[in-house]
Write an enzyme that holds these catalytic residues in place. Structure first.
Site, mmCIF file in Angstrom:
data_model
loop_
_atom_site.group_PDB
_atom_site.id
_atom_site.type_symbol
_atom_site.label_atom_id
_atom_site.label_comp_id
_atom_site.label_asym_id
_atom_site.label_seq_id
_atom_site.Cartn_x
_atom_site.Cartn_y
_atom_site.Cartn_z
ATOM 1 C CE LYS A 35 54.058 26.503 -11.049
ATOM 2 N NZ LYS A 35 54.356 27.739 -10.316
ATOM 3 N NE ARG A 130 59.917 32.188 -7.213
ATOM 4 C CZ ARG A 130 58.916 31.314 -7.137
ATOM 5 N NH1 ARG A 130 59.155 30.080 -6.728
ATOM 6 N NH2 ARG A 130 57.692 31.640 -7.471
ATOM 7 C CE1 TYR A 258 67.930 -4.600 -2.854
ATOM 8 C CE2 TYR A 258 66.063 -3.198 -3.413
ATOM 9 C CZ TYR A 258 67.031 -4.126 -3.784
ATOM 10 O OH TYR A 258 67.097 -4.570 -5.069
ATOM 11 C CG MET A 306 63.951 1.246 -9.953
ATOM 12 S SD MET A 306 65.284 0.719 -11.039
ATOM 13 C CE MET A 306 66.712 1.379 -10.180
HETATM 14 C C1 LIG Z 1 53.248 28.066 -9.481
HETATM 15 C C2 LIG Z 1 52.762 29.446 -9.295
HETATM 16 C C3 LIG Z 1 51.448 29.699 -8.907
HETATM 17 C C4 LIG Z 1 50.511 28.597 -8.451
HETATM 18 O O1 LIG Z 1 50.875 28.193 -7.152
HETATM 19 P P1 LIG Z 1 50.018 27.130 -6.323
HETATM 20 O O2 LIG Z 1 50.655 27.141 -4.982
HETATM 21 O O3 LIG Z 1 50.194 25.825 -7.010
HETATM 22 O O4 LIG Z 1 48.627 27.597 -6.333
HETATM 23 C C5 LIG Z 1 51.017 31.016 -8.878
HETATM 24 N N1 LIG Z 1 51.857 32.025 -9.213
HETATM 25 C C6 LIG Z 1 53.140 31.821 -9.563
HETATM 26 C C7 LIG Z 1 54.010 32.968 -9.888
HETATM 27 C C8 LIG Z 1 53.639 30.534 -9.601
HETATM 28 O O5 LIG Z 1 54.922 30.326 -9.928
#
Ligand SMILES: *Cc1c(COP(=O)(O)O)cnc(C)c1O
Length: 361
Positions: A35, A130, A258, A306
């Site tokens: 993801k 969640r 800065y 930046m």
């Molecule tokens: C992002 C995610 C993972 C992976 O988590 P990591 O800490 O990057 O290994 C696994 N399960 C769910 C539901 C996630 O949202």
């Protein structure tokens, strides 16, 4: 338009880290989590590298899953946030996606689906609060759905741990017990382990999760508090470098950047590096945060701008304009930079800007 800074991506590191995950929890299947553009590495790139060696790919949303199918990725795909409408449920069936059901509001769309899914995962909320149904609902969801045409290829179970990065935290045992209890009598695959659960041994300590879901460890960063990654055998899949574009000599008393937040206490050779917060380098990295030049560490000095940052090159007299500076990656774990900047590796990796050039290494 691309910047002079470069993201070097290592397919070998990615595959090595997956093999390491497998060795830490032998006999399990692995959903490799790609993801968020594969944590900033490029989702399509990561899918191509992992497709043949992973058991499946996991993304957050349908848009991502669809993009993978559009470029011809045929591997199983798990969609963590799942569909939100009848049309999206149909899209899961037509694109051969395994969605996650985690919320009542998704049910009408699922009920209306007539085509089978390659797999349907039900998420239980065992304490993260969640996504997911209360564990008590597992039985009734099973009763309601197991004969539904959409579930013909299997109903599976997942949960997510809130504190896996602190393996001793009592909440881990509480959540695993709740998950185990909820699905004890039910058929289907089970999955709970993110990278932290894999690296800490929580995953291998129980038979509960046949399917792992590692993300961050695949990219080479340790998910555990206070660790970097290399000490666990993980290799960075991303190294960010940028060129030195100016050198200057500073007299004692001269300030840099800065706000004039850093002042030379001795004659100093400073270097300007062509990367800044608009490229994804954290603006909150304080003076002293390390970079690597010619195999040696040098400290950041002054505020990150930046498109530029400054470093103290006094310890690397051979450095010249045009030389490459490593901001994180090979020889400099991203976790160290994240810790210095008050954040986590995940944030730095996912924020690297698209305007950087990309190279294979
Ligand atoms: C992002 C995610 C993972 C992976 O988590 P990591 O800490 O990057 O290994 C696994 N399960 C769910 C539901 C996630 O949202």
């Amino acid at each position: 338009m691309k910047r002079a800074a470069v993201i070097h991506r290592s397919p070998r590191a990615l595959r090595h880290n997956l093999a390491l995950a497998r060795s830490l929890a032998p006999g399990r299947h692995v959903w490799t989590v790609i993801k968020a553009d594969a944590y900033g590495h490029g989702m399509e790139w990561a899918a191509g590298v992992l497709e043949d060696v992973a058991d499946g790919l996991s993304v957050s949303c349908l848009e991502e899953a669809r993009a993978l199918r559009d470029v011809g990725i045929g591997a199983p795909i798990l969609v963590l946030q799942g569909p939100r409408s009848a049309a999206e449920w149909r899209l899961c069936a037509s694109h051969d996606l395994q969605p996650v059901l985690h919320e009542e509001a998704q049910l009408p769309g699922l009920e209306a689906l007539r085509e089978p899914l390659p797999g349907l995962w039900i998420k239980l909320d065992t304490g993260m609060h969640r996504l997911g149904f209360v564990p008590l609902k597992a039985q009734s969801l099973y009763a309601q759905l197991h004969r539904h045409p959409a579930a013909r290829n299997g109903l599976h179970w997942m949960t997510h741990l809130a504190c896996a990065d602190q393996p001793e935290h009592p909440q881990n045992a509480v959540q695993l017990e709740a998950f185990s209890h909820a699905v004890a009598e039910l058929p289907g695959k089970r999955s709970f382990a993110n990278s932290a659960a894999v690296v800490s041994g929580l995953a291998s300590a129980t038979k509960l999760g046949e399917w792992l879901r590692p993300g961050i460890m695949l990219y080479g960063a340790s998910p555990l508090d206070g660790e970097n990654g290399p000490e666990r055998g993980l290799r960075p899949a991303m190294t960010v470098t940028a060129p030195l574009i100016a050198l200057k000599s500073l007299e004692p008393g001269a300030s840099v950047g800065y706000g004039a937040t850093w002042t030379a206490e001795r004659p100093t050779r400073a270097g300007v590096v062509a990367i800044g917060y608009a490229d994804g380098y954290p603006r909150h990295a304080p003076s002293g945060t390390p970079v690597r030049v010619h195999g040696r560490e040098c400290p950041l000095i002054g505020r990150v701008s930046m498109d530029m940052l400054e470093i103290d090159l006094t310890g690397v007299p051979e450095a010249r304009v045009g030389d490459s500076v490593t901001l994180w990656g090979q020889g400099l774990p991203v976790a160290r930079i994240a810790r210095a900047a008050g954040t986590i590796s995940y944030e730095l990796l996912t924020r690297v800007a698209e305007r950087l050039r990309v190279a294979e290494s």
